[in-house]
Enzyme design. Structure first.
Site, PDB file in Angstrom:
ATOM      1  N   GLU A 160      -6.446  25.814  18.037  1.00 54.25           N
ATOM      2  CA  GLU A 160      -6.620  26.485  19.286  1.00 54.25           C
ATOM      3  C   GLU A 160      -7.648  27.676  19.027  1.00 54.25           C
ATOM      4  OE1 GLU A 160      -2.821  27.723  20.712  1.00 54.25           O
ATOM      5  OE2 GLU A 160      -2.176  25.316  20.845  1.00 54.25           O
ATOM      6  N   GLU A 267      -0.118  16.370  20.555  1.00 50.34           N
ATOM      7  CA  GLU A 267       1.120  16.879  21.260  1.00 50.34           C
ATOM      8  C   GLU A 267       1.202  16.283  22.772  1.00 50.34           C
ATOM      9  OE1 GLU A 267       0.697  20.948  20.860  1.00 50.34           O
ATOM     10  OE2 GLU A 267      -0.345  21.088  18.858  1.00 50.34           O
TER      11      GLU A 267
HETATM   12  O1  9MR Z   1       6.871  23.417  20.741  1.00 49.10           O
HETATM   13  C1  9MR Z   1       6.629  24.150  19.854  1.00 49.10           C
HETATM   14  C2  9MR Z   1       7.747  25.252  20.199  1.00 49.10           C
HETATM   15  O2  9MR Z   1       8.835  24.992  19.699  1.00 49.10           O
HETATM   16  C3  9MR Z   1       7.539  26.664  19.133  1.00 49.10           C
HETATM   17  O3  9MR Z   1       8.332  27.558  19.185  1.00 49.10           O
HETATM   18  C4  9MR Z   1       5.965  27.109  19.514  1.00 49.10           C
HETATM   19  C5  9MR Z   1       5.588  28.276  18.453  1.00 49.10           C
HETATM   20  O4  9MR Z   1       5.618  27.819  17.362  1.00 49.10           O
HETATM   21  O5  9MR Z   1       4.997  26.071  19.202  1.00 49.10           O
HETATM   22  C6  9MR Z   1       5.249  25.019  20.118  1.00 49.10           C
HETATM   23  O6  9MR Z   1       4.389  23.889  19.835  1.00 49.10           O
HETATM   24  C7  9MR Z   1       2.951  24.428  20.362  1.00 49.10           C
HETATM   25  C8  9MR Z   1       2.016  23.895  19.407  1.00 49.10           C
HETATM   26  O7  9MR Z   1       2.352  24.406  17.885  1.00 49.10           O
HETATM   27  C9  9MR Z   1       0.528  24.165  19.512  1.00 49.10           C
HETATM   28  N1  9MR Z   1       0.301  23.752  20.698  1.00 49.10           N
HETATM   29  C10 9MR Z   1       0.971  24.253  21.780  1.00 49.10           C
HETATM   30  C11 9MR Z   1       2.497  24.001  21.437  1.00 49.10           C
HETATM   31  C12 9MR Z   1       3.347  24.345  22.761  1.00 49.10           C
HETATM   32  O8  9MR Z   1       3.581  25.624  22.903  1.00 49.10           O
END
Ligand code: 9MR
Length: 354
Positions: A160, A267
């Site tokens: 990101e 994702e």
């Molecule tokens: O789904 C993930 C969630 O469980 C975590 O708390 C969060 C922070 O680590 O990250 C979420 O996954 C994210 C991913 O790592 C990057 N793209 C966005 C995803 C959704 O927020």
């Protein structure tokens, strides 16, 4: 498409009788459908994210084992888990996930080394001296990517990096200390040093619905390559809303593939509750969701085989989704709370091409 004709309901789990109460749990009146396992229907690796605690869930584990060929730790391979307050590292949870992948013959995908959103106090407190910070940065990447060397098939090295509106790149502690482009180049170079074989990705979101952000993302990839970053692939997270217009996913994947690198749908989920209102009728959202899953499968299948790195779903059952944790009314994934395939699962499989 190497289609395994074994038809399963709920990933080979004993299917709970579809009584009216169970049906009522499926949003938008979707009923369970029969599907072959995702992993055998697709000609490319099919991934899912997992958390360590889910490895103890007796109904989820067989679903993952039957459907999936690659796992990404959902949060326990990030700094938020690995970096302790005193600056030392812990690896218990990601090690367990890596062992689970190995035991089940699945690939492991690393996520994520450098993310603007994750800034541990131990890094913030480092001396102002740039050299010390740069050493700690390199040491982190070497320790984490090096630990899974030989097992992780790829890494989201930088996550990101593009600004929310697509205007330029984000600021972060990393960019302030090591330079806006330079911290990314260094991250890729350190990851390459740690693991010479893993495919190294730049990963981002909203690349389908915001063409301007996609253009900036692609320019960043080119700038990084030019500056010597060993990027091997591009990741498009594909967190979509169910009312995204037809054609956007296809255009995005074609555009991204034009860079000539590996492509990872990294994702995917399709939110029913984050829709922006183009579809006024909420009852049509599950159909929109299925349509987008079908389009994503078809567009990804249409890429040159050598560029199809993997297609990762950000969870299998609705109840495991981060979106549902935010809004209990959401149902963004291919399987319902009970692990039964939804129409979206059949649509995704229906979109696959040889
Ligand atoms: O789904 C993930 C969630 O469980 C975590 O708390 C969060 C922070 O680590 O990250 C979420 O996954 C994210 C991913 O790592 C990057 N793209 C966005 C995803 C959704 O927020």
């Amino acid at each position: 498409m190497t289609l395994d004709r074994r038809i399963v309901l709920g990933g080979g789990l004993a299917l709970a009788a579809c009584d009216r109460r169970a049906d009522a749990q499926i949003p938008g009146g979707q009923t369970p459908v029969a599907i072959p396992p995702l992993r055998s229907a697709a000609a490319f690796p099919v991934g899912v994210c997992v958390q360590e605690e889910q490895l103890g869930d007796p109904s989820l584990v067989p679903l993952i084992a039957s459907q999936i060929s690659q796992v990404t730790p959902e949060w326990e391979m990030k700094m938020e888990y690995i970096v302790k307050d005193d600056g030392s590292f812990r690896f218990e949870a990601p090690d367990r996930i890596a062992a689970f992948a190995k035991a089940n013959g699945m690939r492991l995908f690393g996520h994520t080394l450098i993310w603007y959103a994750q800034v541990p106090g131990a890094f913030e407190r480092l001396d102002e001296k740039r050299a010390k910070f740069a050493d700690a940065y390199r040491n982190y990447i070497l320790a984490v990517a090096g630990r899974y060397r030989g097992q992780a098939v790829g890494w989201d090295v930088v996550n990101e990096a593009v600004a929310e509106d697509g205007n330029g790149w984000r600021d972060s502690l990393w960019s302030k200390k090591l330079g806006k482009l330079r911290h990314m180049v260094l991250a890729f170079q350190h990851a390459r040093e740690a693991d010479p074989d893993a495919v190294l990705f730049l990963n981002d979101y909203n690349l389908e619905n915001l063409p301007k952000k996609r253009a900036t993302f692609m320019k960043l990839v080119e700038a990084l390559l030019k500056a010597g970053a060993p990027i091997g692939g591009v990741g498009t997270q594909t967190h979509l809303a169910a009312d995204l217009a037809p054609g956007e996913i296809t255009r995005a994947l074609k555009d991204l593939a034009s860079l000539g690198l590996a492509v990872h749908v990294s994702e995917m989920d399709v939110s029913l509750t984050r829709s922006r209102g183009v579809l006024k009728d909420r009852n049509k959202l599950p159909a929109g969701q299925s349509r987008l899953y079908a389009e994503a499968a078809e567009a990804f299948s249409s890429l040159p085989a050598a560029q199809r790195f993997a297609f990762t779903h950000w969870g299998l059952r609705d109840k495991d989704s981060w979106l549902k944790r935010e809004n209990p009314a959401d149902a963004p994934l291919l399987f319902d709370d009970a692990g039964r395939p939804k129409a979206a699962a059949a649509a995704w499989i229906g979109g696959l091409r040889a």
